[in-house]
Scaffold this motif. Structure first.
Motif, PDB file in Angstrom:
ATOM      1  N   TRP A 155       0.773  -1.071  -0.203  1.00  0.00           N
ATOM      2  CA  TRP A 155      -0.022  -0.150   0.016  1.00  0.00           C
ATOM      3  C   TRP A 155       0.907   1.379   0.234  1.00  0.00           C
ATOM      4  CZ3 TRP A 155      -0.954   4.373   2.995  1.00  0.00           C
ATOM      5  CH2 TRP A 155      -2.184   5.070   2.561  1.00  0.00           C
ATOM      6  N   LYS A 156       1.937   1.180   0.789  1.00  0.00           N
ATOM      7  CA  LYS A 156       2.967   2.452   0.889  1.00  0.00           C
ATOM      8  C   LYS A 156       3.487   2.748  -0.511  1.00  0.00           C
ATOM      9  CE  LYS A 156       6.743   4.397   3.108  1.00  0.00           C
ATOM     10  NZ  LYS A 156       7.775   4.197   4.253  1.00  0.00           N
ATOM     11  N   GLU A 157       4.020   1.608  -1.026  1.00  0.00           N
ATOM     12  CA  GLU A 157       4.549   1.798  -2.347  1.00  0.00           C
ATOM     13  C   GLU A 157       3.602   2.394  -3.514  1.00  0.00           C
ATOM     14  OE1 GLU A 157       6.475  -1.972  -3.127  1.00  0.00           O
ATOM     15  OE2 GLU A 157       7.756  -1.818  -1.504  1.00  0.00           O
ATOM     16  N   HIS A 158       2.429   1.654  -3.604  1.00  0.00           N
ATOM     17  CA  HIS A 158       1.320   2.229  -4.389  1.00  0.00           C
ATOM     18  C   HIS A 158       1.251   3.407  -4.346  1.00  0.00           C
ATOM     19  CE1 HIS A 158      -2.408   1.556  -6.687  1.00  0.00           C
ATOM     20  NE2 HIS A 158      -2.964   2.462  -5.736  1.00  0.00           N
ATOM     21  N   TRP A 159       0.905   3.953  -3.180  1.00  0.00           N
ATOM     22  CA  TRP A 159       0.632   5.533  -3.022  1.00  0.00           C
ATOM     23  C   TRP A 159       1.769   6.501  -3.079  1.00  0.00           C
ATOM     24  CZ3 TRP A 159      -3.492   8.501  -3.352  1.00  0.00           C
ATOM     25  CH2 TRP A 159      -4.410   8.119  -3.359  1.00  0.00           C
ATOM     26  N   PHE A 180     -11.639   2.664   1.737  1.00  0.00           N
ATOM     27  CA  PHE A 180     -10.822   1.573   2.581  1.00  0.00           C
ATOM     28  C   PHE A 180     -10.155   0.594   1.855  1.00  0.00           C
ATOM     29  CE2 PHE A 180     -14.518   2.669   5.619  1.00  0.00           C
ATOM     30  CZ  PHE A 180     -13.977   3.696   6.093  1.00  0.00           C
ATOM     31  N   GLU A 181      -8.771   0.652   1.611  1.00  0.00           N
ATOM     32  CA  GLU A 181      -8.042  -0.191   0.812  1.00  0.00           C
ATOM     33  C   GLU A 181      -7.309  -1.224   1.507  1.00  0.00           C
ATOM     34  OE1 GLU A 181      -6.829   2.556  -3.075  1.00  0.00           O
ATOM     35  OE2 GLU A 181      -5.962   3.213  -1.256  1.00  0.00           O
ATOM     36  N   GLU A 182      -6.803  -1.147   2.657  1.00  0.00           N
ATOM     37  CA  GLU A 182      -6.116  -2.064   3.435  1.00  0.00           C
ATOM     38  C   GLU A 182      -6.349  -1.962   4.867  1.00  0.00           C
ATOM     39  OE1 GLU A 182      -4.481  -4.981   3.621  1.00  0.00           O
ATOM     40  OE2 GLU A 182      -3.271  -4.375   1.572  1.00  0.00           O
ATOM     41  N   GLU A 202     -10.042   2.092  -8.434  1.00  0.00           N
ATOM     42  CA  GLU A 202      -9.869   0.605  -8.021  1.00  0.00           C
ATOM     43  C   GLU A 202      -8.542   0.054  -8.218  1.00  0.00           C
ATOM     44  OE1 GLU A 202     -10.566   0.948 -12.532  1.00  0.00           O
ATOM     45  OE2 GLU A 202     -11.263   1.939 -10.585  1.00  0.00           O
ATOM     46  N   SER A 203      -7.585   1.019  -8.455  1.00  0.00           N
ATOM     47  CA  SER A 203      -6.435   0.550  -8.943  1.00  0.00           C
ATOM     48  C   SER A 203      -5.667  -0.498  -7.702  1.00  0.00           C
ATOM     49  CB  SER A 203      -5.307   1.611  -9.402  1.00  0.00           C
ATOM     50  OG  SER A 203      -5.358   2.542  -8.226  1.00  0.00           O
ATOM     51  N   TYR A 204      -6.009  -0.012  -6.532  1.00  0.00           N
ATOM     52  CA  TYR A 204      -5.256  -0.887  -5.269  1.00  0.00           C
ATOM     53  C   TYR A 204      -5.642  -2.114  -5.072  1.00  0.00           C
ATOM     54  CZ  TYR A 204      -2.988  -2.508  -1.219  1.00  0.00           C
ATOM     55  OH  TYR A 204      -2.322  -3.213  -0.239  1.00  0.00           O
ATOM     56  N   ILE A 234      -6.831  -7.903  -4.561  1.00  0.00           N
ATOM     57  CA  ILE A 234      -7.837  -9.134  -4.529  1.00  0.00           C
ATOM     58  C   ILE A 234      -7.782  -9.664  -5.889  1.00  0.00           C
ATOM     59  CG2 ILE A 234      -9.973  -9.766  -4.268  1.00  0.00           C
ATOM     60  CD1 ILE A 234     -10.647  -7.297  -2.660  1.00  0.00           C
ATOM     61  N   LYS A 235      -6.670 -10.732  -5.895  1.00  0.00           N
ATOM     62  CA  LYS A 235      -6.304 -11.211  -7.209  1.00  0.00           C
ATOM     63  C   LYS A 235      -7.502 -12.070  -7.741  1.00  0.00           C
ATOM     64  CE  LYS A 235      -2.002  -9.766  -6.700  1.00  0.00           C
ATOM     65  NZ  LYS A 235      -1.486  -8.855  -7.623  1.00  0.00           N
ATOM     66  N   LYS A 236      -8.424 -12.670  -6.825  1.00  0.00           N
ATOM     67  CA  LYS A 236      -9.129 -13.713  -7.534  1.00  0.00           C
ATOM     68  C   LYS A 236     -10.537 -12.773  -8.017  1.00  0.00           C
ATOM     69  CE  LYS A 236      -7.825 -17.596  -4.653  1.00  0.00           C
ATOM     70  NZ  LYS A 236      -8.534 -18.598  -3.509  1.00  0.00           N
ATOM     71  N   VAL A 237     -10.543 -11.492  -7.950  1.00  0.00           N
ATOM     72  CA  VAL A 237     -11.642 -10.778  -8.525  1.00  0.00           C
ATOM     73  C   VAL A 237     -11.334  -9.839  -9.372  1.00  0.00           C
ATOM     74  CG1 VAL A 237     -13.718  -9.423  -7.605  1.00  0.00           C
ATOM     75  CG2 VAL A 237     -12.717 -11.210  -6.200  1.00  0.00           C
ATOM     76  N   ASP A 238     -11.620  -9.830 -10.497  1.00  0.00           N
ATOM     77  CA  ASP A 238     -11.217  -9.158 -11.465  1.00  0.00           C
ATOM     78  C   ASP A 238     -11.890  -7.855 -11.571  1.00  0.00           C
ATOM     79  OD1 ASP A 238     -10.056  -7.653 -13.693  1.00  0.00           O
ATOM     80  OD2 ASP A 238     -10.551  -9.075 -15.223  1.00  0.00           O
TER      81      ASP A 238
END
Length: 231
Positions: A62-66, A162-164, A214-216, A221-225
């Motif tokens: 999350w930190k690297e993403h932002w 809320f992302e993480e 929706e990027s993060y 959530i790898k199983k949900v595209d």
């Protein structure tokens, strides 16, 4: 008569301005169900910031993403802007996210076995029978306790997500996400203390002018595209 009309006109203008001011002030969205605004001393503020920094260390994705969105940041950059008590909206309900649910791997178990924290199932619609997963406009942080009770700890409307989330200890849960405002998308952190039902809201001084909402969560959530579905 002219004097009377002038006075009435002045009163009307004043009332209109007051109404506009109240409307603008009351339009500020509520991020969580709160009962009262509290204050914290310097020692408690340092403790809360340490929780936030531990959370960032444990959630480097999350930190690297932002960091890519706002040109880098550290936990020490975040500002504590509000401390509230929470109305937890407690009700009997067992956790509906079972092992066959695509969101089950993203439940966050309590470190001492007292249920799980859920920050995704209200936001992500991915149950059986739904042709294409999609994001709801609102977000919640829910604690499904081991005794079969459910507590809604945080709620946010479509202006953020809320992302993480992660447990710091058995009493402290940290949530990371963002809030959209006029200047752009601002990274946020919420430190929840279950004892006493308090939430401490931190915000980054930096904002991202643009952000794929929706990027993060799609990366997480790898199983949900969700790549073709917006908020």
């Amino acid at each position: 008569m002219k004097v009377t009309i002038s006075i009435r006109l002045q009163i009307s203008v004043l009332l209109t301005c007051a109404g506009l001011f109240y409307s603008c002030d009351s339009s500020e969205p509520e991020t969580e169900n709160t009962e009262s605004i509290l204050s914290v001393d310097e020692e408690e503020s340092r403790k809360l910031r340490s929780f936030l920094e531990v959370g960032l260390l444990k959630e480097p994705d999350w930190k690297e993403h932002w960091a890519e969105e706002i040109d880098g940041f550290e936990g020490s950059d975040f500002l504590l802007i509000q401390t509230d008590t929470i109305d937890p909206m407690e009700m009997p309900e067992k956790n509906p996210i079972l092992p066959d649910d695509p969101l089950f791997p993203y439940q966050i178990p309590h470190p001492e076995g007292n249920g799980t924290m859920d920050i995704y199932s209200y936001k992500v619609e991915a149950q059986d029978g739904i042709e294409a997963p999609f994001l709801n406009p609102d977000s919640e942080v829910i604690w499904y306790r081991e005794d079969g009770m459910k507590e809604r700890l945080l709620f946010m409307g479509p202006s953020g997500m809320f992302e993480e989330g992660l447990w710091i200890n058995s009493n402290t849960f940290v949530v990371f996400g963002y809030f959209q405002e006029e200047a752009g998308f601002r990274p946020m952190a919420w430190v929840i203390e279950l004892d006493g039902h308090k939430v401490h809201r931190f915000q980054s001084p930096k904002v991202a002018p643009d952000y794929e909402t929706e990027s993060y969560i799609n990366q997480k959530i790898k199983k949900v595209d969700l790549s073709s579905n917006g908020v």
